[in-house]
Design a protein around this motif. Structure first.
Motif, mmCIF file in Angstrom:
data_model
loop_
_atom_site.group_PDB
_atom_site.id
_atom_site.type_symbol
_atom_site.label_atom_id
_atom_site.label_comp_id
_atom_site.label_asym_id
_atom_site.label_seq_id
_atom_site.Cartn_x
_atom_site.Cartn_y
_atom_site.Cartn_z
ATOM 1 N N LEU A 71 13.734 -3.625 -1.124
ATOM 2 C CA LEU A 71 14.250 -2.773 -0.034
ATOM 3 C C LEU A 71 13.193 -2.548 1.055
ATOM 4 O O LEU A 71 13.524 -2.311 2.216
ATOM 5 C CB LEU A 71 14.686 -1.424 -0.628
ATOM 6 C CG LEU A 71 15.382 -0.416 0.279
ATOM 7 C CD1 LEU A 71 16.731 -0.961 0.754
ATOM 8 C CD2 LEU A 71 15.582 0.918 -0.444
ATOM 9 N N ILE A 72 11.916 -2.613 0.675
ATOM 10 C CA ILE A 72 10.855 -2.326 1.657
ATOM 11 C C ILE A 72 9.921 -3.528 1.872
ATOM 12 O O ILE A 72 8.850 -3.380 2.455
ATOM 13 C CB ILE A 72 10.043 -1.063 1.276
ATOM 14 C CG1 ILE A 72 9.287 -1.254 -0.035
ATOM 15 C CG2 ILE A 72 10.946 0.169 1.180
ATOM 16 C CD1 ILE A 72 8.230 -0.177 -0.274
ATOM 17 N N GLY A 73 10.316 -4.676 1.377
ATOM 18 C CA GLY A 73 9.503 -5.885 1.601
ATOM 19 C C GLY A 73 8.233 -5.924 0.771
ATOM 20 O O GLY A 73 7.241 -6.544 1.178
ATOM 21 N N ALA A 74 8.262 -5.278 -0.406
ATOM 22 C CA ALA A 74 7.071 -5.238 -1.267
ATOM 23 C C ALA A 74 7.324 -6.095 -2.510
ATOM 24 O O ALA A 74 8.390 -6.692 -2.672
ATOM 25 C CB ALA A 74 6.780 -3.798 -1.668
ATOM 26 N N GLY A 176 -0.300 0.564 12.697
ATOM 27 C CA GLY A 176 -0.778 -0.386 11.687
ATOM 28 C C GLY A 176 -1.673 -1.465 12.278
ATOM 29 O O GLY A 176 -2.643 -1.900 11.636
ATOM 30 N N CYS A 177 -1.380 -1.894 13.508
ATOM 31 C CA CYS A 177 -2.239 -2.907 14.155
ATOM 32 C C CYS A 177 -3.648 -2.354 14.349
ATOM 33 O O CYS A 177 -4.648 -3.046 14.119
ATOM 34 C CB CYS A 177 -1.673 -3.286 15.522
ATOM 35 S SG CYS A 177 -0.187 -4.270 15.411
ATOM 36 N N LYS A 180 -5.448 -1.814 10.878
ATOM 37 C CA LYS A 180 -5.777 -3.117 10.271
ATOM 38 C C LYS A 180 -7.022 -3.698 10.940
ATOM 39 O O LYS A 180 -7.950 -4.158 10.265
ATOM 40 C CB LYS A 180 -4.599 -4.072 10.467
ATOM 41 C CG LYS A 180 -4.273 -4.881 9.251
ATOM 42 C CD LYS A 180 -3.015 -5.664 9.525
ATOM 43 C CE LYS A 180 -2.595 -6.432 8.306
ATOM 44 N NZ LYS A 180 -1.336 -7.112 8.527
ATOM 45 N N ALA A 181 -7.024 -3.660 12.275
ATOM 46 C CA ALA A 181 -8.173 -4.212 13.005
ATOM 47 C C ALA A 181 -9.453 -3.456 12.644
ATOM 48 O O ALA A 181 -10.534 -4.041 12.579
ATOM 49 C CB ALA A 181 -7.907 -4.122 14.510
ATOM 50 N N ALA A 182 -9.309 -2.146 12.379
ATOM 51 C CA ALA A 182 -10.496 -1.325 12.096
ATOM 52 C C ALA A 182 -10.823 -1.273 10.604
ATOM 53 O O ALA A 182 -11.863 -0.728 10.207
ATOM 54 C CB ALA A 182 -10.265 0.095 12.628
ATOM 55 N N GLY A 183 -9.906 -1.783 9.764
ATOM 56 C CA GLY A 183 -10.136 -1.760 8.314
ATOM 57 C C GLY A 183 -10.087 -0.357 7.728
ATOM 58 O O GLY A 183 -10.808 -0.036 6.775
ATOM 59 N N ILE A 184 -9.213 0.490 8.295
ATOM 60 C CA ILE A 184 -9.117 1.878 7.827
ATOM 61 C C ILE A 184 -7.831 2.062 7.031
ATOM 62 O O ILE A 184 -6.772 1.590 7.455
ATOM 63 C CB ILE A 184 -9.132 2.837 9.042
ATOM 64 C CG1 ILE A 184 -10.514 2.782 9.684
ATOM 65 C CG2 ILE A 184 -8.781 4.266 8.647
ATOM 66 C CD1 ILE A 184 -10.570 3.442 11.029
ATOM 67 N N PRO A 185 -7.889 2.744 5.878
ATOM 68 C CA PRO A 185 -6.668 2.985 5.099
ATOM 69 C C PRO A 185 -5.604 3.686 5.930
ATOM 70 O O PRO A 185 -5.915 4.589 6.717
ATOM 71 C CB PRO A 185 -7.150 3.888 3.953
ATOM 72 C CG PRO A 185 -8.600 3.589 3.817
ATOM 73 C CD PRO A 185 -9.089 3.273 5.205
ATOM 74 N N TYR A 186 -4.349 3.252 5.731
ATOM 75 C CA TYR A 186 -3.238 3.753 6.534
ATOM 76 C C TYR A 186 -2.071 4.113 5.610
ATOM 77 O O TYR A 186 -1.553 3.238 4.902
ATOM 78 C CB TYR A 186 -2.830 2.655 7.529
ATOM 79 C CG TYR A 186 -1.622 2.947 8.392
ATOM 80 C CD1 TYR A 186 -1.271 4.235 8.786
ATOM 81 C CD2 TYR A 186 -0.817 1.887 8.837
ATOM 82 C CE1 TYR A 186 -0.158 4.458 9.595
ATOM 83 C CE2 TYR A 186 0.288 2.102 9.645
ATOM 84 C CZ TYR A 186 0.614 3.396 10.017
ATOM 85 O OH TYR A 186 1.708 3.622 10.804
ATOM 86 N N PHE A 187 -1.722 5.390 5.605
ATOM 87 C CA PHE A 187 -0.592 5.863 4.788
ATOM 88 C C PHE A 187 0.585 6.184 5.705
ATOM 89 O O PHE A 187 0.416 6.848 6.732
ATOM 90 C CB PHE A 187 -0.948 7.169 4.055
ATOM 91 C CG PHE A 187 -1.912 7.022 2.904
ATOM 92 C CD1 PHE A 187 -2.576 5.830 2.648
ATOM 93 C CD2 PHE A 187 -2.158 8.109 2.067
ATOM 94 C CE1 PHE A 187 -3.471 5.717 1.588
ATOM 95 C CE2 PHE A 187 -3.043 8.009 1.007
ATOM 96 C CZ PHE A 187 -3.706 6.806 0.769
ATOM 97 N N ILE A 188 1.763 5.772 5.288
ATOM 98 C CA ILE A 188 2.982 6.133 6.024
ATOM 99 C C ILE A 188 3.874 7.001 5.136
ATOM 100 O O ILE A 188 4.170 6.631 3.992
ATOM 101 C CB ILE A 188 3.771 4.881 6.455
ATOM 102 C CG1 ILE A 188 2.984 4.100 7.511
ATOM 103 C CG2 ILE A 188 5.145 5.267 7.015
ATOM 104 C CD1 ILE A 188 3.696 2.865 8.031
ATOM 105 N N ALA A 203 5.193 -5.695 7.952
ATOM 106 C CA ALA A 203 5.265 -5.539 9.411
ATOM 107 C C ALA A 203 4.644 -4.219 9.847
ATOM 108 O O ALA A 203 4.108 -4.109 10.960
ATOM 109 C CB ALA A 203 6.722 -5.609 9.861
ATOM 110 N N LEU A 204 4.692 -3.223 8.990
ATOM 111 C CA LEU A 204 4.121 -1.908 9.346
ATOM 112 C C LEU A 204 2.600 -1.919 9.218
ATOM 113 O O LEU A 204 1.913 -1.105 9.847
ATOM 114 C CB LEU A 204 4.697 -0.818 8.431
ATOM 115 C CG LEU A 204 6.189 -0.529 8.615
ATOM 116 C CD1 LEU A 204 6.717 0.327 7.454
ATOM 117 C CD2 LEU A 204 6.431 0.188 9.941
ATOM 118 N N GLY A 205 2.084 -2.796 8.357
ATOM 119 C CA GLY A 205 0.636 -2.898 8.181
ATOM 120 C C GLY A 205 0.040 -1.708 7.444
ATOM 121 O O GLY A 205 -1.127 -1.372 7.639
#
Ligand SMILES: Cc1ncc(COP(=O)(O)O)c(C=O)c1O
Length: 395
Positions: A71-74, A176-177, A180-188, A203-205
């Motif tokens: 459902l979420i592309g995982a 997310g872009c 990702k470029a900065a290499g920082i953890p990203y929670f949604i 796609a969300l990164g």
């Protein structure tokens, strides 16, 4: 299902017989198949024994995991089942490397209050700081401004994708872009997205994504998903383990190598199987079709509300979700909710604690919230608009 037969879907939803539901962002109405899945399993537990029944449930739960993942592309190994959205988000946050004085956490202005409380408490303990990413003029998160805030002290970026207090859809992929470029953890936090709009974690990164099952997806209360990106998993140490997530083997703790390191071994298979039914139903209808219908219905509702004197629609953004927020001059949102409930119309009232940064920035203390599902009909929307007009006329 090839066509969208809303009447059939409503007839399979017991709650639709008893009132008008516009609180799908609080918790939606489960379908009869979802309820039957839960009842059947609970009955089997009662007859055959809960532990004994669980042996058969194992493969079925893995099917639910696979369905939740798709459902979420995982992938299934990136998915854990949790008891609530907050528990899922909190488990991922608590597993990050410890914060230190001077560390920074960057959050969107619409961050869910529970996540924010967790971060602020951690920051207060450690001397870290929680900072708000500037919003664009339309209220959405400003990814370019985020890029300018990044330095080597940023430990996490957290974004509530669709806020609880209105129709905004933040540009989560643009954030997310940057991360990702900065290499920082990203929670949604995708609590209001799951079952409402298409989700693709790639796609969300993002590195982690959380959502409760009970909202637009129409799963049971007490269920939630936690996604953790495969390559990110090794950077997270769960704050506690149990005999399945981290069994002791030959005297050594063997933490699971997949997202189930976050999952409690003691859970409710009945509810998780019910979640599976809800996921399969949403996929059978098609998330794109669901999204399209919600967008159309919510757009009409906003237009109706805008035409009523003393009513102000409070939604931010240009790309809008099914969460319609509004105020009536002189009538607190909590009173609107009660007055509508007296007419068998369920809505919500959001105060500051749900989205403290955004409500404070906009000087709002409460907003009324009517959240629209694909189950709603034009005649229900007319009922709601008429009831709001009557309240506004009395104010
Ligand atoms: C955006 C958002 N995030 C998180 C949550 C918290 O989820 P839960 O109540 O399952 O902990 C909610 C609940 O409404 C929400 O709207």
């Amino acid at each position: 299902m090839n066509t969208f037969d809303v009447e059939e879907l409503r007839s399979e939803t017991p709650g639709c017989e008893f009132g008008v539901h516009f609180n799908h962002s609080g918790a939606s109405l489960p379908s009869r198949p979802t309820l039957e899945t839960i009842w059947r399993y609970l009955h089997r537990e009662a007859v055959d024994g809960p532990m004994e029944t669980a042996i058969d449930a194992g493969p079925l739960l893995e099917d639910v995991r696979a369905d939740a993942a798709s459902l979420i592309g995982a992938t299934p190994d990136e998915m854990a089942f949790m008891g609530s959205g907050s528990a899922a988000w909190g488990a991922a946050f608590a597993a990050l490397p410890p914060l230190a004085a001077g560390d920074r956490i960057l959050v969107g202005r619409q961050e869910w209050g529970g996540n924010l409380a967790t971060m602020q408490a951690a920051a207060a303990r450690t001397g870290a700081r929680v900072e708000t990413i500037p919003a664009r003029e339309d209220g959405g998160v400003d990814a370019s401004a985020l890029a300018n805030l990044i330095d080597d002290r940023v430990r996490l970026v957290s974004l509530t994708w669709l806020p609880a207090n209105g129709g905004l859809i933040n540009d989560a992929a643009a954030v997310g872009c940057v991360t990702k470029a900065a290499g920082i953890p990203y929670f949604i936090d995708a609590a209001q997205a799951l079952g409402q709009i298409p989700i693709h974690v790639g796609a969300l990164g993002c590195d982690a994504l959380t959502a409760a099952g009970r909202k637009f997806l129409r799963g049971p209360r007490g269920t939630a998903i936690l996604y953790v990106r495969r390559a990110f998993l090794q950077r997270l140490t769960p704050s506690y383990l149990d005999v399945v997530s981290g069994p002791i083997v030959d005297g050594v703790v063997a933490i699971r190598n997949d997202a189930r390191r976050f999952e409690a071994s003691e859970n409710s298979p009945a509810l998780l199987l019910g979640l599976g039914t809800a996921i399969r139903q949403a996929k059978a209808i098609g998330i794109n079709i669901i999204h399209e219908r919600i967008t159309t219905l919510a757009g009409t509702l906003r237009d109706n509300l805008r035409s009523i004197p003393k009513v102000t629609v409070r939604d931010l953004g240009t790309d809008l979700s099914g969460i319609v927020s509004f105020t009536i001059d002189g009538v607190p949102a909590s009173e609107i909710r009660v007055a509508l409930a007296e007419r068998q119309i369920a809505t919500g009232a959001n105060g500051v604690p749900y989205t403290p940064l955004d409500m404070t920035a906009r000087r709002l203390d409460q907003v009324a919230r009517a959240s629209v599902s694909y189950l709603n009909t034009p005649s229900e929307m007319a009922l709601l608009s008429d009831a709001v007009a009557a309240l506004a006329a009395r104010a």
